[in-house]
Design a protein around this motif. Structure first.
Motif, PDB file in Angstrom:
ATOM      1  N   LEU B 215    -123.110 -45.457  -8.066  1.00  0.00           N
ATOM      2  CA  LEU B 215    -121.891 -46.262  -8.120  1.00  0.00           C
ATOM      3  C   LEU B 215    -121.179 -46.110  -9.451  1.00  0.00           C
ATOM      4  N   MET B 216    -121.336 -44.942 -10.073  1.00  0.00           N
ATOM      5  CA  MET B 216    -120.671 -44.721 -11.370  1.00  0.00           C
ATOM      6  C   MET B 216    -119.466 -43.821 -11.167  1.00  0.00           C
ATOM      7  N   SER B 217    -118.492 -43.993 -12.060  1.00  0.00           N
ATOM      8  CA  SER B 217    -117.338 -43.090 -12.027  1.00  0.00           C
ATOM      9  C   SER B 217    -117.716 -41.802 -12.763  1.00  0.00           C
ATOM     10  N   ASP B 218    -116.842 -40.793 -12.682  1.00  0.00           N
ATOM     11  CA  ASP B 218    -117.151 -39.481 -13.267  1.00  0.00           C
ATOM     12  C   ASP B 218    -117.420 -39.534 -14.759  1.00  0.00           C
ATOM     13  N   GLU B 219    -116.597 -40.346 -15.483  1.00  0.00           N
ATOM     14  CA  GLU B 219    -116.763 -40.405 -16.954  1.00  0.00           C
ATOM     15  C   GLU B 219    -118.108 -41.039 -17.287  1.00  0.00           C
ATOM     16  N   GLU B 220    -118.433 -42.108 -16.545  1.00  0.00           N
ATOM     17  CA  GLU B 220    -119.699 -42.789 -16.812  1.00  0.00           C
ATOM     18  C   GLU B 220    -120.878 -41.862 -16.520  1.00  0.00           C
ATOM     19  N   VAL B 221    -120.743 -41.045 -15.477  1.00  0.00           N
ATOM     20  CA  VAL B 221    -121.816 -40.107 -15.131  1.00  0.00           C
ATOM     21  C   VAL B 221    -122.010 -39.093 -16.251  1.00  0.00           C
ATOM     22  N   GLN B 222    -120.891 -38.619 -16.808  1.00  0.00           N
ATOM     23  CA  GLN B 222    -120.979 -37.648 -17.903  1.00  0.00           C
ATOM     24  C   GLN B 222    -121.684 -38.235 -19.107  1.00  0.00           C
ATOM     25  N   ILE B 223    -121.313 -39.496 -19.433  1.00  0.00           N
ATOM     26  CA  ILE B 223    -121.923 -40.161 -20.600  1.00  0.00           C
ATOM     27  C   ILE B 223    -123.411 -40.361 -20.366  1.00  0.00           C
TER      28      ILE B 223
END
Lengths: 179, 236
Positions: B215-223
């Motif tokens: 349930l994470m957005s792309d930016e959060e996944v990258q971080i």
């Protein structure tokens, strides 16, 4: 189906003319209130689920009572609907239930507490579907006039619109983080 | 119907009245949608998706797998009945996998499959009326990645929604992690992911990262992937 609550006896319920071929027939339920409630919830869920898409399979719903402060049956049905939505089973529409009670003065109380249910003349529970907002299940106990029934039904229908809005908002919140 | 694409829909929503549009319109409905008389109605809650030219479906976050023909699934062999293996794919019925459905299998040359092994297979037959059937070869007779998965891997169970997300997005948690860590992965549409890394520490880190990315957005996944990679390599 009509139910009577008496002080020394367990609650009993009766349904007549259940068999078509015989001259007369009746089912009498004495003290099996939980089973009757289970049957109500089961038939309500069966109405909204697309069971034809899953032959030879069983859908098992387990309801655990955490706290009962009144309107238990409608809370159970609402919980069932949310659980079925969360499970991703194919449903025709959503279902919600509202309990109303008629007190001794004839006033309608929506979503009563346990005390209000006990003190009232009659307790009526209605389940509605989200497509047409029509009634799909009614269960009543106590004594009430047909006008009181109609008034309860109308106020419950208005309340059901709010519950469906809540369902939509909760799913929007849950999926808002997904692209 | 077009204005609901990308929006959340719930069971009972009517999407399109087919009677209104005169003339030929061809709409293909996928999971979560059903033709109800002259309407197209929603049967699952989720996000409405669209693929050119006219395919619509609802993306639902569910955990229980319903078999669909052509899906790549990861199953666990539960029984051997004569020439057929019974494989658990997470559906209501176990699927059957014939021993001849492997690359270069003959009556004498049987696959080395035992009870408890994991297989990466494709669903050949999957409908509500009969038992699902699996095969480990494509229509040319080649395995093309299907077959028995080695015992050294780790099988992870997650929701169907997560698996679809991983397969749909080109840049997802797997690509971010793959830039720094070496691993092998097989993704089954039944919510099972088979993972194989060099060390146990990396396996645990990657499986945790995959589960958390749902349930994470792309930016959060990258971080998050960067944090995982840093901690694995010793930088806090």
């Amino acid at each position: 189906m009509s139910c009577l609550k008496q002080s020394n006896l367990r609650g009993f319920a009766c349904e007549q003319s259940c068999l078509t071929r015989s001259d007369g027939s009746a089912t009498f339920n004495q003290g099996c209130k939980e089973k009757a409630t289970e049957q109500l919830i089961k038939s309500t869920c069966e109405t909204v689920l697309l069971v034809a898409l899953h032959p030879r399979t069983a859908v098992v719903i387990v309801l655990q009572e955490m706290q009962n402060t009144g309107s238990l049956l409608s809370c159970c049905i609402n919980a069932c609907c949310q659980a079925l939505m969360d499970a991703g089973i194919n449903m025709r529409c959503l279902v919600c239930a509202v309990t109303t009670t008629v007190d001794q003065e004839g006033h309608i109380i929506l979503d009563p507490t346990s005390k209000q249910e006990e003190d009232g003349k009659a307790v009526l529970t209605f389940a509605f579907d989200s497509k047409t907002n029509g009634v799909i299940m009614t269960t009543t106990s106590g004594i009430y006039s047909s006008q009181e029934y109609q008034e309860c039904l109308l106020s419950a229908q208005h309340a059901s619109a709010k519950i469906f809005e809540f369902y939509r908002d909760s799913i929007l919140k849950k999926l808002s983080r997904v692209s | 119907m077009e204005d609901s694409i990308g929006k959340v829909v719930i069971p009972g929503d009517i999407l399109q009245n087919l009677d209104e549009k005169k003339g030929k319109i061809k709409v293909t409905v996928g999971p979560g949608l059903i033709r109800d008389g002259s309407h197209i109605a929603v049967t699952k809650s989720g996000i409405l998706r669209h693929r050119e030219p006219s395919v619509f479906w609802v993306d639902c976050h569910q955990k229980r797998y319903v078999p669909a023909r052509g899906d790549n699934v990861i199953g666990i062999v539960t029984a051997k009945q004569g020439d057929v293996f019974k494989v658990d794919i997470g559906s209501s019925e176990p699927a059957s996998l014939s021993f001849m459905a492997f690359e270069a299998a003959t009556k004498r040359n049987r696959p080395n499959l035992n009870v408890g092994d994991c297989v990466n297979a494709k669903l050949l037959v999957a409908n509500k009326d009969c038992e699902p059937e699996l095969v480990c070869i494509d229509s040319y007779g080649r395995s093309s990645g299907l077959g028995i998965l080695p015992n050294e891997g780790f099988l992870l169970q997650c929701s169907i929604g997560l698996v679809r997300q991983l397969l749909r997005n080109k840049f997802n948690v797997l690509t971010f992690l793959g830039k720094a860590i070496q691993y092998e992965v097989a993704i089954g549409m039944n919510g099972r992911i088979w993972l194989h890394c060099h060390t146990v520490r990396e396996t645990i880190a990657i499986s945790n990262a995959i589960c958390r990315s749902e349930l994470m957005s792309d930016e959060e996944v990258q971080i998050m992937s960067k944090k995982v990679v840093d901690s694995l390599q010793g930088f806090e």
